[in-house]
Structure formats: structure tokens, C-alpha cells
Scaffold this active site. Structure first.
Site, PDB file in Angstrom:
ATOM      1  N   LYS B  44     -86.986  53.190 -13.492  1.00  0.00           N
ATOM      2  CA  LYS B  44     -87.750  53.403 -12.701  1.00  0.00           C
ATOM      3  C   LYS B  44     -88.536  54.623 -12.776  1.00  0.00           C
ATOM      4  O   LYS B  44     -87.690  55.786 -13.062  1.00  0.00           O
ATOM      5  CB  LYS B  44     -87.063  52.983 -11.348  1.00  0.00           C
ATOM      6  N   SER B 119     -89.376  49.268  -3.700  1.00  0.00           N
ATOM      7  CA  SER B 119     -90.306  49.889  -4.647  1.00  0.00           C
ATOM      8  C   SER B 119     -89.971  49.955  -5.905  1.00  0.00           C
ATOM      9  O   SER B 119     -90.636  50.204  -6.941  1.00  0.00           O
ATOM     10  CB  SER B 119     -90.135  51.428  -4.143  1.00  0.00           C
ATOM     11  N   SER B 143     -85.129  49.169  -1.601  1.00  0.00           N
ATOM     12  CA  SER B 143     -85.829  49.243  -2.895  1.00  0.00           C
ATOM     13  C   SER B 143     -85.292  48.495  -4.172  1.00  0.00           C
ATOM     14  O   SER B 143     -86.280  48.366  -4.877  1.00  0.00           O
ATOM     15  CB  SER B 143     -86.281  50.566  -3.149  1.00  0.00           C
TER      16      SER B 143
END
Ligand SMILES: [Zn+2]
Lengths: 92, 449, 481
Positions: B44, B119, B143
Site C-alpha cells: 500500500k 482504504s 482499512s
């Protein structure tokens, strides 16, 4: 939140909100703050605050220098730099 | 690499791929005997990988390249795994769809018109699409678990502090942790074993002292939970699945969950307001070209560099910490945090595990008006408790409803990750996860054997 | 002296000391003054995305050491908090500091002022990170972050000094104390000890007035001068019916005035909250024991002991106690058997001169840099006391010790400076000189003492300076009667 309060808060947060942006965010900010009001329903009088999720032992680092070798690379990342200084418009 | 890029074209899960040369040389020098030898992974883009971008999905850091590796990334590399790129996310981790990324739109590999969740949406989509067997994500309020549910993969949020946060770009420091999105329980476990452990660079990190892996009783919620029908159905299927694999089910109530949302956002935004103060166009990142004075430079750089959702959270976070408001909001939220912990501790005296939905809906369409940013925040009610209390939780794929996957969340007391893995494996036997139709053939290892 | 005033004065000091750690407070960068700009920086102290602070153990120890020496209640739980404000010298735009739970509270410190001992109380002592430095030139500001993240201890006194002189006396004593403790080098010019002052005046009995803060005080003398000026200024304002504005003022040493900073000072709201990246520090008993064991006799107590136990004058004791190294050295010399008063006189006199000649100071006494070990000085003073050498030779020997790094007895022997040569030999030399100068003998016999000096001079020349002049005198007396 009152408009004035929003602008004071934006100044504290160093955000240059345009009038249009302020208007857009104002609703969202108020919506959220209204939601936060529900916390008042909870009796917190006997609750200690939790600042860290898990209680831990002390954590300390020994006072030994790290070998550093990429300082120049770091300085060069600054949008403006000169003679090893990071440069900004005069703050005075 | 070319194949990966080609396959990612419609999904757009990656913001950056490692260069062909870099990947080849890393692969050549990788630890061939390491526990993760040969495995590729995505990271990420709010986790630092040396020499790669660290954009956080923000214009603010669009061109920023990290000079160092996050501890979790370093450990993965040392274990022989090879990082192939950086995945898309909601800006600075703030969102539930990855549509808050300022840099790219990522589509759900199950239905390209749908969001991948957030996210850590890019990481979830990349794993679902079979581009990588696992990817690192970060979990501040769900997330990792929510996008895992939306994309039909496993998503572990470990016990707070068990995985070092060094190199994770901070959003809400006291809540978040590096997590794992993976194609199987086994991959998750292997990766967890590698990245866990105390780290001198993160003084809030702790050694993992495994709790009992035994689970007999699972607590579930009863009554109207405000779930969409597809999630309601999946929850029932999962409960039945647990029963059929011999688990005892008890019904409990968790009245603090709604208050948890308010407390969670108060704390997260307060911490975010400080964590994001460093982005001011001085030392790195976006610097406004317009500004004359220093004050203008800072304010305009921040105004131009941050998106709406980030600004909203900074404003709210600043507000709840202001003198005169702090007791009413921030301090109260910290006390409610204690109440949420106490409530879960209470349940864990009766049950070994709790199973909750990861999210009240399956993946929704891009720009779905019925679920605006505010509604999305309220929908985090099932996930934030784990962040408030520090306990581990994992989203496991249990069902596909109307063509979209739905995941359930297994939650256990701190350090009981193995207990979660064991129950997830049992569930996989009775409810084998379905492969994503867009999955890259041959890359994906299947769970059911 | 400032004219006596019809107002009561309240002065408080806020002192920052840079701790003598090897590395910064939260990263492994060197904590060093005077290096090339931005050469001691890393992602952590530059506030890069994703980095975390890692607290330096030594900084914590030194902090508790100071808190203990300043008689504080020591925190059983110390905690760091974020102090939020934007300034380009602060890389994260929050400072990691302490607020609710500082390491020390409720301390006090005793110091000499106006011929007596006074006590000042401390509100709290806390540890924090320092900011970087900026140079402002033309339209631009140049940032150097070498100092960013170095260890800073903040000591806040109660506003209880009644006179600017007290503040100056305190500051000097405090500086001496932190140097003795080995926690700070106390260099005010380089900024390793910084001091801001606050002052208010009010009609007696009415309590604190509206205070102003005075900054840019980079010597203890400036502290006094600035406070004297600021008190006069406030008096003038009040006497003319005006009001004091709460503000920050800068001391201008060239003009000898304080001037308003005129910054739009929105009342700062620092929005403190607990630092989530650092767990609280909860010392165990072993830590407290270690702090207790590390305590030393503080300069004031030591000065009192040196005057009482060794009979030193207050000036001598002051001179010696000013540097811990000098005090340790002095006591080592006495312990080796030297006479205390003689040793003090020598350390203040000949030794100081020699140190000065070779660019050392009393702080170097007893270190490897200084050839005059405690043993060597003791031996030298012993030879002097035993009349083996006399004062002038002793001074020469002292210089030779520094020049040649040899023991004094070796030097005296090599140079043939030993005056303990047979009295009989000396008598022969004196007799010979008297024989050669019959007129001188006459004069001395006649009661004129002046020519005695002539004889002594001749003898000294003949003995190359080694003869003890007093012995020569007594031989002259004996031979001439
Ligand atoms: Zn550093």
C-alpha cells in the site's frame, strides 16, 4: 460549527480555505460534530482515558550514533536548497 | 512484470510497478531459503519501500520517493519475498472506497463498476485479481478488513503494536497497524510470522506472546444490525458454517459500537491533525508555486496538496483538540475508548471469539449517492472496535451474493491471531472462498485443497 | 544601583539546557554544535513521512539526574505529549514535549546572593526536543536542522526573584551546578544554556502584575541588565497612568533596551495531547536507585565544606569550586598530603598562570590534557615545604612539568636545582663571597642591611639559583654575627 469557528480552526491548521471550499466543508464538519454529540450520552465519570491501546513496558534506545550517509540526498529533496541549507521565503 | 501491468490495466490496483530491472535484480539476490522465498507482494502506497514512491494517494507526495524501507517491508525482503509495486489507497488512508485517492481510480476485479473498498483498496484488488499472493495494507479503522470483504480476500488486522509501524505514514498513530491482505489463511499466517515482533524503531511495538489458539464458543450479534440483505444472508451462512464445524454460538449485545464510531473518529481526526502537520512544502513534497510569503507558501501548499476528505479530517481534528473543546470531545472519546474495550473484554469472558460483518454492504458502485462520505463513516461501526481496543481481527470471505463477495470479521483477544487463523480455516472448509472471475490464471493459489 | 522602587517585583526564569548526550533525543543523529548545515540529519529528525521517535535512554537519565539535584518530586510515570504549532524550524510542526506528566515537579534550588543563601522554587522540569535554526537573509530564510531533535531540558522557576541581581546570581549558580552534574556544558553563547525571563511589578501586597517576557538574553549579565531596564520601563508606564501589555520583548544589547516583538501574537493554543508514538516511562526502583547513586555534592555545599574544612577563603573556594574538575583536583592534592591553603594558593596563582600560558583552563585539571597530575603538584609542594627547593625554583619546575611532562623531582635533579645541598658547601660559598667583598662585610657589621641582598644575589649566581635565599640569609647572619 459557526463559520467563524471554522475559519479560526482552519488558521490553526494552516489551511488556506477558499470561500467556496469553506462552504463545502462547513456542512460536512457540522454533520460530524453533531454526530460526536452522541458521546455525551455515555457516563464516563468512572472511566480512565485510554491513550495507548496496550499497556507496555518502558521502551528506550541506547545513546549510540547511527551511521548517516545520505544527508545530502535528503537536503536535495527540498523544493529549494542552497549550500546545504533548506530555503524558504523569509519568515520574519 | 509486463503481464502484471497488462492484467492491472482495467483494475488499476497499482500506482507504481517496480522497474523490470529492479525486480529482476531483487529476485536474483533474494533469500532463496527464506520462509517467503519466491512470493511476490504489493505494498500500500502509505508504507515506505526504499527507492519507490510513497505518495499516500495524495498530490502532496505525488513525487516523493522514500529513502528507506518500512520495518515490515525490510522483514519481508529478508524473508525472500519480492516487492513488485505500490498499491492505490484513499488519500492518507482516509476513506472506505479508494475513490479518495488523488492519483488513480481503482476498480473492483469482481465488477469493474464497483469500488474495491478502502482504504487499502489497491492491495485488496491486487490480491483478488491474482496479481500477487499477498499485499501489505494498513488498518486504522477497518482499512484492511473492509476492502478484503469487498474483494473476497483475507484481510488481517493484527494486535496493535505487534507489527512495527515504522515506515507506515501515520494517519492515526494510536489506532493503526500494518495489516495483511492475502489469498489464503496460510499465506496470511506465513506473512504474519515474518513481519511481527518488537522493533527498536517503533517504541510502541511489542513482542507477540501467542494466546491460546483454542476456540469453542463464538459470539455473534442478534437483531437488526442495519445490514444490507446480501450481508445479512452472508452473516447467517457464516453462523451456520461455524455451527456445522462444531463451534458453539452465543448471541450478545454490543451497545457501545455506535458510540465507538464517534470516539473513533474523534481520536483518529485529532491524531491526524498533528500527523499531517508536517506536510508544509518546506523539506519535501508539494510546494505551492503561487506563494510569496512563507505563511502563504505553507497554507497554499497544504490547500493545494490535500483533498477534501483530508482537509475535513484535519479541520475536525484541530477543532476537537482546541482548548475549551478538548474535554468535551477528545478526552471524552478516550474514555469511551476504555468503555468499548471493557465491553469486548466482557464478551471474551463468555466467548473465545466474536464474529461480526466487516461492513454493512457489499462493494458499492463508484459515486453511489446512497452511501456518501458521512454514511460510509457510520458504516465503520463493526470494524473500529478492534482499533479502539487493540485486538486482532480478520475479514474472511464467506460468500458471494449477486456476484459480489462478502466477508465476515473474526475478532479475538490480543495476541490470539492463531485462534483466528484456525477458525478461518474451519470456515474455509465449509464455505470455500470463490475465485474472482477476473483473477489472473495460474498465479492464484487456491484455498480449498 | 537601581533606585529603590515603590513597586514589588516578580521575576521568573525559563531555562533551557541542552543535555550532553551523544545522539539526539529521538534518533541516532549526532548531537553536535558547529557542524556543516544539515549534516546531522536523518528522516526521523527531518520529520519524513512514516518515521517514528525512539526515545534516548541517556536523555531520560540525565533529566532525572537534574530533577533529583533540583529537589523535585520525581515522576513515577512520565509522559510525552505533542505541542502543536507551525514553525519552519520545527520539522513535524508539533514538538514532542511534556505537559501533564513532566519528569520533575515542585523542586527548589539554593544559591548565594547578597551575602546570604536564597532559595528559588521550580514549578516543573521537563524534557523535550529542540528545534532547528534559521538564518534570515534578504528575502529568504535558510534552515539548518542539525539542532532539530537535540535533547532539551526546560526548567521553569516560580516568579519569585525580587531583584534582577538575584536572577543573575541564580543563573550563574545554576549554570555551575549543571556543569558539575555533567549534564550540560552551560555555554550561553552557543546556546547550550538559554534563558528567557518574565517580569511583572505591582503595588506591594497586590500579587503578580501583568508580565512581559524578555528574550534574547545570551549571557547572565544581559539577564540582569535587561530585567533592570524592563523594570524601569514598567514603572514609568504605571507611574504615568498607563497599563502594561502582556507581550514578548527582545533585549537589544547594543541599544541596552527591550523592544516589543510586535508579532501578531494570537494567544497560542498548543492543543496538547498524549504522544501516541511513545509509551509512558515508568521507572523501576533500580532506576531510582541509580539516579540516587549518581548524585554528587553540589557546588554550593562543596564551597561551604572547602571553607570550613580546609580554611580556604570564600574567594579561593569559589575559584576552585567553579569547575568540578578543579575542585576534584584540589581535593586529590590535599588527600595526597599537600597543605590545603598552599595548594589553593598555587592553584589560583602559579598553576592558573601556567594553564593560561598553554591554553588550558582549570577545567582541564586532573585530565589527560594536563601534565600536572595531582601527584606531581603534591610532590612539588612537598619539595617546597621541605625546603628542597625555594619558591622561584618551584615556579620554574612547574613550568618545566608542563613543558616536558616529567615528574618534578626528575626535573630538579636533571637541572641540579636541588637546594638541599650540604649546608657546609653553601657556607663555604658564602664565606668566599664575603672574603672577596670586605667592604660589604663592613657595611653589614655597621648595621646596614642592604648589602645582604648583594651577597644573596652573588650566592644565587654562584649556585645557579638553587640556593634557598633564606638559608643564605641565615648563613650570612651566622658568619658575620
Ligand atoms: Zn536524525
Amino acid at each position: 460549527m459557526e463559520k467563524d469557528d471554522l475559519l479560526i480552526t482552519a488558521a490553526q491548521a494552516q489551511l488556506a480555505l477558499s470561500a467556496e471550499e469553506a462552504g463545502r466543508l462547513e456542512t460536512a464538519v457540522s454533520e460530524m460534530l453533531d454526530y460526536f454529540e452522541m458521546m455525551n450520552e455515555v457516563d464516563v465519570s468512572n472511566l480512565p482515558p485510554t491513550t495507548h491501546a496496550l499497556v507496555r513496558e518502558n521502551a528506550l534506545r541506547e545513546d549510540n550514533p547511527n551511521p548517516n550517509n545520505n544527508q545530502e540526498d535528503l537536503v536535495n529533496r527540498a523544493p529549494e536548497n542552497e549550500d546545504n541549507f533548506i530555503v524558504i521565503p523569509n519568515v520574519l | 512484470m509486463t503481464e502484471l501491468k497488462e492484467h492491472d490495466k482495467d483494475i488499476n490496483s497499482f500506482l507504481e510497478f517496480a522497474s523490470e530491472d529492479a525486480a529482476a535484480s531483487v529476485a536474483a539476490s533474494a533469500n532463496q531459503d527464506g520462509p517467503l522465498a519466491g512470493l511476490t507482494f504489493g505494498v500500500k502506497d502509505n508504507i515506505a519501500v526504499e527507492g519507490m514512491h510513497l505518495t499516500c494517494g495524495s498530490k502532496m507526495l505525488k513525487d516523493f520517493v522514500s529513502p528507506y524501507d518500512a520495518t515490515a517491508v525490510r522483514k519481508l525482503k529478508e524473508a525472500g519475498a519480492v516487492c513488485v509495486g505500490k498499491t492505490n489507497l484513499d488519500e492518507f488512508g482516509m476513506g472506505s472506497s479508494t475513490d479518495n485517492s488523488a492519483l488513480a481510480v481503482t476498480n473492483n476485479p469482481w465488477d469493474l463498476e464497483c469500488v474495491c473498498g478502502g482504504s487499502s483498496g489497491g492491495s485488496a484488488a491486487a490480491v483478488a485479481a491474482g496479481l500477487v499472493p499477498f499485499a501489505l495494507g494498513t488498518d486504522t479503522g477497518g482499512s484492511v478488513r473492509q476492502p478484503a470483504s469487498f474483494c473476497g480476500v483475507y484481510g488481517l488486522k493484527p494486535t496493535y503494536g505487534v507489527v512495527s509501524r515504522f515506515g507506515l505514514v501515520a494517519y492515526a498513530s494510536s489506532l493503526e497497524v500494518c495489516g495483511i491482505l492475502a489469498d489464503s489463511v496460510d499465506t496470511t499466517r506465513k506473512v504474519f510470522e515474518v513481519i511481527k515482533g518488537k522493533d527498536g524503531s517503533d517504541q510502541t511495538s511489542i513482542d507477540h506472546i501467542p494466546a491460546s489458539a483454542d476456540a469453542e464458543t463464538v459470539a455473534v450479534l442478534a437483531g437488526d444490525l442495519g445490514l444490507k440483505p446480501e450481508v445479512e444472508t452472508a452473516y447467517k451462512k457464516a453462523v451456520d458454517g461455524l455451527k456445522s464445524s462444531g463451534m458453539k454460538i452465543i448471541e450478545v449485545e454490543l451497545p457501545m459500537l455506535d458510540y465507538g464510531i464517534a470516539a473513533y473518529y474523534t481520536i483518529a481526526m485529532a491524531e491526524a491533525s498533528a500527523n499531517l502537520a508536517r506536510y508544509n512544502g518546506v523539506r519535501y513534497g508539494h510546494r505551492s508555486a503561487e506563494a510569496g510569503s512563507f505563511e502563504d507558501l505553507m497554507r497554499m501548499s497544504r490547500d493545494e496538496g490535500f483533498g477534501d476528505e483530508v482537509k475535513l479530517r484535519i479541520l475536525l481534528g484541530t477543532y476537537v483538540l482546541r482548548s475549551g473543546f478538548q474535554d468535551q470531545y477528545y478526552t471524552r472519546a478516550q474514555k469511551i475508548r476504555t468503555a468499548v474495550r471493557n465491553e469486548f473484554d466482557g464478551v471474551f469472558t463468555k466467548a473465545d471469539m466474536i464474529m461480526l460483518p466487516a461492513f454493512p454492504t457489499a462493494a458499492f458502485k463508484h459515486g453511489d449517492q446512497s452511501l456518501d462520505q458521512f454514511q460510509q463513516k457510520l458504516a465503520d461501526k463493526f470494524t473500529v472496535a478492534a482499533n479502539l481496543s487493540g485486538m486482532p481481527a480478520m475479514s474472511v470471505p464467506v460468500s458471494v451474493e449477486n456476484g459480489l463477495p462478502v466477508g465476515m470479521q473474526l475478532m479475538a483477544p490480543v495476541f490470539a491471531e492463531e485462534r483466528i487463523f484456525k477458525v478461518a480455516e474451519k470456515l474455509a472448509e465449509v464455505l470455500p472462498p470463490a475465485a474472482c472471475p477476473l483473477s489472473m490464471a495460474g498465479q492464484r493459489t487456491t484455498e480449498a485443497k | 544601583m537601581a533606585a529603590s522602587t515603590s513597586y514589588e517585583t516578580f521575576i521568573g526564569l525559563e531555562i533551557h539546557i541542552q543535555l550532553l548526550t551523544e545522539t539526539k533525543i529521538f534518533c541516532g543523529c549526532k548531537s553536535k554544535f558547529g557542524d556543516k548545515p544539515n549534516s546531522n540529519v536523518c528522516p526521523v529528525c527531518l520529520g519524513y513521512p512514516g518515521v517514528l521517535p525512539a526515545l534516548n535512554e541517556h536523555a531520560v537519565e540525565l533529566s532525572y539526574k537534574v530533577c533529583r539535584a533540583m529537589n523535585c518530586d520525581l515522576a513515577k510515570e512520565g509522559m510525552f505529549e505533542r505541542k502543536n504549532y507551525f514553525y519552519p524550524d520545527l520539522t513535524k510542526n508539533y514538538q514532542i514535549s511534556q505537559f501533564e506528566k513532566p519528569f520533575g515537579r515542585n523542586g527548589y534550588f539554593e544559591y548565594e546572593s547578597g551575602g546570604g543563601i536564597k532559595r528559588i522554587r521550580f514549578h516543573e522540569i521537563h524534557l523535550e526536543e529542540d528545534a532547528g535554526k534559521m538564518i534570515h537573509q534578504g528575502g529568504r530564510s535558510f534552515c539548518d536542522y542539525n539542532r532539530a531533535g537535540t535533547c532539551l531540558l526546560e526548567i521553569v522557576t516560580e516568579p519569585e526573584f525580587k531583584e534582577p541581581q538575584e536572577a543573575e546570581d541564580f543563573l550563574q549558580a545554576f549554570r555551575r551546578t549543571v556543569r558539575h552534574l555533567g549534564v550540560c556544558d552551560g555555554n550561553m553563547e552557543e546556546g547550550s544554556l538559554r534563558c528567557d525571563a518574565n517580569i511583572s511589578i505591582n503595588t506591594p501586597g497586590a500579587g503578580l502584575g501583568v508580565k512581559t517576557e524578555v528574550k534574547n538574553l545570551n549571557s547572565s549579565r544581559f539577564v540582569k541588565k535587561a530585567l533592570q531596564y524592563e523594570r524601569r520601563r514598567q514603572e514609568k508606564v504605571l507611574k504615568s497612568g498607563g497599563k502594561i501589555i502582556q507581550e514578548t520583548r527582545l533585549w537589544d544589547e547594543d541599544k541596552s533596551v527591550t523592544e516589543s516583538m510586535r508579532t501578531k501574537e494570537e494567544a497560542h493554543d498548543y492543543r496538547y495531547f498524549p504522544e501516541p508514538d511513545l509509551p509512558p516511562f515508568r521507572p523501576d526502583q533500580a532506576f531510582f536507585d541509580m539516579i540516587e547513586k549518581s548524585q554528587i555534592e553540589l557546588p554550593l555545599a562543596r564551597k561551604q565544606r572547602l571553607t570550613e574544612d580546609y580554611g580556604l577563603t570564600p574567594d579561593q573556594a569559589d575559584y576552585i569550586v567553579e569547575e568540578k574538575a578543579a575542585a576534584d583536583y584540589f581535593e586529590a592534592v590535599v588527600a595526597l598530603g599537600a597543605d590545603a591553603k598552599t595548594a589553593a594558593k598555587w592553584i589560583m596563582g602559579n598553576v592558573a598562570k601556567e594553564l593560561n600560558r598553554i591554553d588550558l583552563s582549570k577545567a582541564d585539571l586532573g585530565t589527560e590534557k594536563c601534565a600536572l597530575s595531582a601527584e606531581r603538584l603534591t610532590k612539588l609542594l612537598g619539595m617546597l615545604a621541605d625546603n628542597k627547593i625555594h619558591g622561584k625554583i618551584a615556579a620554574q619546575t612547574l613550568a618545566a612539568i608542563f613543558n616536558e611532562d616529567k615528574d618534578p623531582e626528575v626535573i630538579v635533579k636533571e637541572q641540579g636545582w636541588d637546594s638541599s645541598a650540604d649546608e657546609g658547601d653553601l657556607e663555604k660559598i658564602v664565606q668566599q663571597i664575603l672574603d672577596e667583598n670586605p667592604r660589604v662585610v663592613e657595611q653589614i657589621r655597621g648595621g646596614d642591611q642592604k648589602p645582604r641582598g648583594f651577597v644573596v644575589g652573588k650566592v644565587m649566581k654562584a649556585t645557579q639559583g638553587t640556593a634557598n635565599p633564606q638559608s643564605v640569609q641565615s648563613i650570612i647572619g651566622k658568619l658575620i654575627g
